[in-house]
Design an enzyme around this catalytic site. Sequence first.
Site, PDB file in Angstrom:
ATOM      1  N   HIS A 132      -6.251 -29.437 -14.787  1.00 39.41           N
ATOM      2  CA  HIS A 132      -5.092 -30.331 -14.839  1.00 39.41           C
ATOM      3  C   HIS A 132      -4.933 -30.983 -15.709  1.00 39.41           C
ATOM      4  CE1 HIS A 132      -4.863 -35.526 -13.946  1.00 39.41           C
ATOM      5  NE2 HIS A 132      -4.559 -34.756 -13.059  1.00 39.41           N
ATOM      6  N   GLU A 149       2.468 -31.390 -11.177  1.00 38.48           N
ATOM      7  CA  GLU A 149       2.311 -33.154 -11.509  1.00 38.48           C
ATOM      8  C   GLU A 149       3.129 -33.335 -13.103  1.00 38.48           C
ATOM      9  OE1 GLU A 149      -1.648 -34.711  -9.532  1.00 38.48           O
ATOM     10  OE2 GLU A 149      -2.020 -33.211 -11.451  1.00 38.48           O
TER      11      GLU A 149
END
Length: 258
Positions: free
Chosen positions: A101, A173
């Site tokens: 992430h 993302e």
Amino acid sequence: MSRTILVANWKMHKTIEETKLFLEVLARDLSERTSDRGTGEIWIAPPFTAIAAAAQFIREQGLTVRIGAQNVAGQPQGAFTGEVSAAMLKEVGASFCIIGHSERRTLFQENDALIHEKIRMALAQDLLPLLCIGESSVEREQGRVKEVLRSQLAAALRGLTSRDVEKLCIAYEPIWAIGTGKTATPELAEEAHAVIRDFLVQEWGRDVAVKIPLLYGGSVKAENIVSLLKQPDIDGALIGGASLDPQLFVQLIRCVHT
Ligand code: 13P
């Protein structure tokens, strides 16, 4: 890809008590609508401390919801204070794990080599890796989106066989869209997803590439989720802020799993 996957990433939010309250609301909603859920899947990544309780709740209620972790160690075991191994996560009921992430990359200095090791650790324990990639706003302004995505993919997936890659899920993302309220337009998101799909086709062939779900993440909410998921290469969403309130999350599920 026929299934739509909605993943809640709770980040550093929710105690065990708060997790149970959330899941009770979700369970009520799902039980009212068992017949019209379609082919959608719901995955939730609570903090480490709430994984066991969440997995137990899901089991007891017989819900078809996957519980996962937000991170995993890059080593199998040993003197790594504060780390949690893939085997430990598996043992408490996690079935997937978010890896790479952007918050881990930027705030905790995780590099591509470590992310690659984490994927290997997860695969070795049969924990589905959910790899996150994405460019910064500067990289986008410099016209380097394709280059950045391809290089993150190449480093993270280096040397994996088709059998391993098929077990993965990948989330695009863009860093500038995370927690900012600035969602990528469906066209921009699709462009990036197509870059990812092309990379997978080139490395492992089309049959393998189409099996890998590609999720979009970054300020997903009820107002934009439908148009994002209409794009041919967007198979689901990774949701931060809008997954914390059970009512909002249920609203997202209703937008998609009708
Ligand atoms: P937001 O949905 O809050 O933008 O967060 C996205 C994210 O980082 C999910 O992993």
